[in-house]
Write a protein that holds these residues in place. Structure first.
Motif, PDB file in Angstrom:
ATOM      1  N   GLY A 121       0.795  -1.225   0.000  1.00 31.32           N
ATOM      2  CA  GLY A 121       0.000   0.000   0.000  1.00 31.32           C
ATOM      3  C   GLY A 121       0.823   1.269   0.000  1.00 31.32           C
ATOM      4  N   ALA A 122       2.153   1.165   0.224  1.00 25.81           N
ATOM      5  CA  ALA A 122       3.009   2.349   0.229  1.00 25.81           C
ATOM      6  C   ALA A 122       3.129   2.932  -1.176  1.00 25.81           C
ATOM      7  CB  ALA A 122       4.391   1.995   0.766  1.00 25.81           C
ATOM      8  N   SER A 123       3.384   4.218  -1.246  1.00 29.57           N
ATOM      9  CA  SER A 123       3.551   4.897  -2.527  1.00 29.57           C
ATOM     10  C   SER A 123       5.024   5.115  -2.819  1.00 29.57           C
ATOM     11  CB  SER A 123       2.838   6.253  -2.518  1.00 29.57           C
ATOM     12  OG  SER A 123       1.445   6.094  -2.426  1.00 29.57           O
ATOM     13  N   LEU A 124       5.365   5.038  -4.091  1.00 24.51           N
ATOM     14  CA  LEU A 124       6.700   5.378  -4.573  1.00 24.51           C
ATOM     15  C   LEU A 124       6.528   6.428  -5.664  1.00 24.51           C
ATOM     16  CD1 LEU A 124       7.822   1.709  -4.755  1.00 24.51           C
ATOM     17  CD2 LEU A 124       9.222   3.398  -3.607  1.00 24.51           C
ATOM     18  N   LEU A 125       7.295   7.501  -5.579  1.00 22.42           N
ATOM     19  CA  LEU A 125       7.209   8.588  -6.547  1.00 22.42           C
ATOM     20  C   LEU A 125       8.504   8.645  -7.342  1.00 22.42           C
ATOM     21  CD1 LEU A 125       5.760  11.275  -4.106  1.00 22.42           C
ATOM     22  CD2 LEU A 125       4.500   9.675  -5.534  1.00 22.42           C
ATOM     23  N   VAL A 126       8.389   8.726  -8.657  1.00 28.15           N
ATOM     24  CA  VAL A 126       9.551   8.726  -9.530  1.00 28.15           C
ATOM     25  C   VAL A 126       9.563  10.010 -10.357  1.00 28.15           C
ATOM     26  CG1 VAL A 126      10.822   7.427 -11.293  1.00 28.15           C
ATOM     27  CG2 VAL A 126       9.364   6.204  -9.674  1.00 28.15           C
ATOM     28  N   ASN A 127      10.780  10.531 -10.573  1.00 33.28           N
ATOM     29  CA  ASN A 127      10.952  11.718 -11.420  1.00 33.28           C
ATOM     30  C   ASN A 127      10.163  12.913 -10.878  1.00 33.28           C
ATOM     31  OD1 ASN A 127      11.827  13.325 -13.512  1.00 33.28           O
ATOM     32  ND2 ASN A 127      10.420  12.461 -15.048  1.00 33.28           N
ATOM     33  N   ASP A 128      10.513  13.308  -9.627  1.00 34.64           N
ATOM     34  CA  ASP A 128       9.872  14.459  -8.972  1.00 34.64           C
ATOM     35  C   ASP A 128       8.352  14.307  -8.872  1.00 34.64           C
ATOM     36  OD1 ASP A 128      12.282  15.739  -8.494  1.00 34.64           O
ATOM     37  OD2 ASP A 128      12.227  16.830 -10.393  1.00 34.64           O
ATOM     38  N   GLY A 129       7.911  13.071  -8.687  1.00 39.58           N
ATOM     39  CA  GLY A 129       6.493  12.829  -8.470  1.00 39.58           C
ATOM     40  C   GLY A 129       5.649  12.740  -9.719  1.00 39.58           C
ATOM     41  N   LYS A 130       6.280  12.845 -10.887  1.00 39.18           N
ATOM     42  CA  LYS A 130       5.505  12.770 -12.138  1.00 39.18           C
ATOM     43  C   LYS A 130       4.908  11.385 -12.330  1.00 39.18           C
ATOM     44  CE  LYS A 130       8.091  16.401 -14.567  1.00 39.18           C
ATOM     45  NZ  LYS A 130       9.031  16.755 -13.500  1.00 39.18           N
ATOM     46  N   ILE A 131       5.596  10.355 -11.808  1.00 38.55           N
ATOM     47  CA  ILE A 131       5.089   8.980 -11.870  1.00 38.55           C
ATOM     48  C   ILE A 131       4.832   8.503 -10.448  1.00 38.55           C
ATOM     49  CG2 ILE A 131       5.678   6.581 -12.446  1.00 38.55           C
ATOM     50  CD1 ILE A 131       7.401   7.709 -14.726  1.00 38.55           C
ATOM     51  N   ARG A 132       3.638   7.940 -10.229  1.00 37.27           N
ATOM     52  CA  ARG A 132       3.283   7.429  -8.892  1.00 37.27           C
ATOM     53  C   ARG A 132       2.989   5.932  -8.996  1.00 37.27           C
ATOM     54  NH1 ARG A 132       1.275   9.447  -3.951  1.00 37.27           N
ATOM     55  NH2 ARG A 132       1.478  11.556  -4.787  1.00 37.27           N
ATOM     56  N   LEU A 133       3.669   5.160  -8.128  1.00 33.42           N
ATOM     57  CA  LEU A 133       3.473   3.723  -8.067  1.00 33.42           C
ATOM     58  C   LEU A 133       2.928   3.352  -6.698  1.00 33.42           C
ATOM     59  CD1 LEU A 133       6.972   2.636  -9.500  1.00 33.42           C
ATOM     60  CD2 LEU A 133       4.879   3.052 -10.808  1.00 33.42           C
ATOM     61  N   LYS A 134       2.063   2.335  -6.646  1.00 32.92           N
ATOM     62  CA  LYS A 134       1.554   1.844  -5.364  1.00 32.92           C
ATOM     63  C   LYS A 134       1.999   0.405  -5.194  1.00 32.92           C
ATOM     64  CE  LYS A 134      -1.716   3.369  -3.073  1.00 32.92           C
ATOM     65  NZ  LYS A 134      -2.938   3.876  -2.394  1.00 32.92           N
ATOM     66  N   VAL A 135       2.591   0.091  -4.030  1.00 33.97           N
ATOM     67  CA  VAL A 135       3.131  -1.246  -3.775  1.00 33.97           C
ATOM     68  C   VAL A 135       1.988  -2.240  -3.564  1.00 33.97           C
ATOM     69  CG1 VAL A 135       4.549  -2.650  -2.235  1.00 33.97           C
ATOM     70  CG2 VAL A 135       5.236  -0.304  -2.769  1.00 33.97           C
TER      71      VAL A 135
END
Length: 481
Positions: A121-135
């Motif tokens: 359920g944790a979030s990961l943000l890539v490229n200054d938050g432009k991409i958001r992933l959810k575990v």
């Protein structure tokens, strides 16, 4: 160099601002402190910029602060076979420790400590938050994620993990080497990136061994939660809105900025507001109206300093960016509303003799025709306490310590003068009157307030206040000290 404003300006140096002519021009346009970004530039380049700043300081007969900003434990993905991939919303994407090149389904994330801390359920943000992933599922060497917000992911883009406190050392191996280098070089402030807990500050302080003041950058939710403890451990704070705005919802940043500034002022510790203040001036000679309003807001809130990053380091108009900040500051501080806001936000704090002395100095200056508050300080604490009061008259900080004078270049309304070692209070008053006249703060017919501590040259002893005429002969005729 007498400024016509109280808020200080920090300018970052870089490829666009690395020679003597440009650095001097930036200082003359309004830069009070120069930031050396340890994420960019070799040690030789940093040393050369440091040398030039000190030469400008000598040539302009100014006091200039130097802030070295450590890179911190920056988290990045690995590389892709095609250089980049497009992630679609709803797609599955894996992060893992496999060092092979990535594709549209996975990429290397060479940070096992992240996987150790991640939860479903944790979030990961890539490229200054432009991409958001959810575990969706994770283990000690992988995280299977769902793409919540898609976009282009490419080689070595930064990763933010806002939902967890990562078991990362505040200082990477590079940071430790950089810290040792700049502390020996003689910088005045050391900025720590991605601080999460007060222990991070304590570690840096132990390594620094008193050679520079420690400034904590607040750019993670964990730092906001632990802010009171981090502030207590730090000498100053930077509200670094870039990563903070990535890891938190953007609408949360303005109130956090205001709260942190208030707390820093109450603690009498300088606070810088930073990131994207005049971002459009990287490529344009004119800022947007919104950017000007953002700069003005930080000044109205009572911040000690406002900072330029890429605008002065790599932009096409570095001098214009500093000039714009300077002009906005002068205009805001001339607004009667500014004074109303500053005084309404003053919180009484009377826990010591020094607190009472500086409060009295400010009240005397506001009720009589006083031209300046002159404070003698060894460690800088007295000047910081006077600045917390945000008086209507200039603050003249006199010290025999070169490092103290340079560190105070970051503090609101404080003009620093280095003096010789003084032994008697009457001698101090004579020096204060002389410097007030020499700096154009007062004439021989004017009066100043002088604060100091007895016994002299002892830190933390502020216990005396005098209203003195600026004609030193009236002071000096009985006892030359």
């Amino acid at each position: 160099m007498k400024r016509m404003r109280n808020v200080k300006i920090v300018a970052t140096l870089g490829p666009a601002s690395s020679d003597y002519a440009m650095i001097r021009a930036l200082h003359e346009a309004g830069a009070d402190v120069f930031r050396l970004n340890m994420s960019h530039g070799s040690h030789d380049e940093i040393a050369e910029r440091h040398k030039i700043i000190r030469q400008v300081e000598e040539d302009c007969e100014s006091t200039i602060g130097i802030l070295a900003d450590l890179q911190g434990p920056k988290l990045r993905v690995g590389v892709f076979a095609n250089g980049e991939e497009e992630l679609e919303e709803g797609a599955e994407f894996r992060l893992d420790l496999d060092p092979s090149e990535g594709d549209a389904t996975r990429v290397n994330l060479p940070h096992p400590e992240i996987f150790a801390a991640l939860e479903k359920g944790a979030s990961l943000l890539v490229n200054d938050g432009k991409i958001r992933l959810k575990v969706k599922k994770c283990g000690k060497d992988f995280a299977d994620c769902t793409v919540v917000t898609g976009g282009t992911i490419s080689n070595r883009k930064g990763v933010n993990v806002p939902d967890v406190v990562l078991p990362l050392a505040a200082l990477s191996d590079k940071d430790r080497k950089d810290l040792a280098f700049v502390a020996e070089l003689g910088v005045d402030w050391l900025a720590l990136s991605f601080v999460q807990r007060p222990e991070d500050v304590n570690e840096a302080r132990a390594l620094c061994k008193g050679r520079a003041a420690i400034l904590s950058k607040i750019e993670k939710p964990a730092a906001v939660k632990a802010f009171d403890a981090i502030l207590a451990a730090s000498d100053g704070i930077m509200v670094a809105r870039g990563d903070l705005g990535v890891e938190l919802p953007v609408q949360n940043v303005p109130p956090i900025q205001k709260q942190l500034i208030r707390k820093c002022r109450a603690a009498a510790k300088p606070v810088i507001v930073a990131t994207q203040m005049l971002e459009s001036m990287i490529d344009s000679p004119m800022p947007t109206r919104a950017e000007v309003s953002d700069v003005a807001t930080a000044i109205y809130e009572g911040s000690d300093a406002i900072m330029l990053s890429a605008e002065s380091a790599a932009g096409s108009y570095p001098v214009e960016a500093v000039t714009t900040m300077n002009n906005v500051a002068i205009e805001v501080e001339a607004d009667p509303t500014y004074r109303e806001v500053i005084e309404a936000s003053r919180t009484a704090k009377r826990n010591s003799v020094a607190d009472g002395i500086v409060a009295a100095a400010r009240e005397i200056a506001e009720t009589t025709d006083i031209k300046a508050i002159c404070c003698f300080t060894q460690s800088g604490t007295t000047a910081l306490l006077v600045a917390r009061e945000r008086p209507r008259v200039p603050i003249l900080a006199l010290t025999s310590q070169e490092g103290t004078a340079r560190r105070l270049a970051l503090t609101w309304g404080t003009n620093c003068v280095q003096t010789g070692v003084l032994e008697r209070f009457k001698e101090a008053v004579v020096n204060a009157a002389r410097e007030a006249r020499r700096g154009g703060y007062a004439t021989a017919q004017d009066q100043i307030v002088v604060t100091a501590g007895v016994p002299f040259n002892t830190a933390g002893t502020t216990n005396i206040l005098r209203v003195a005429p600026c004609d030193e002969r009236l002071i000096y005729h009985t006892d030359p000290g």
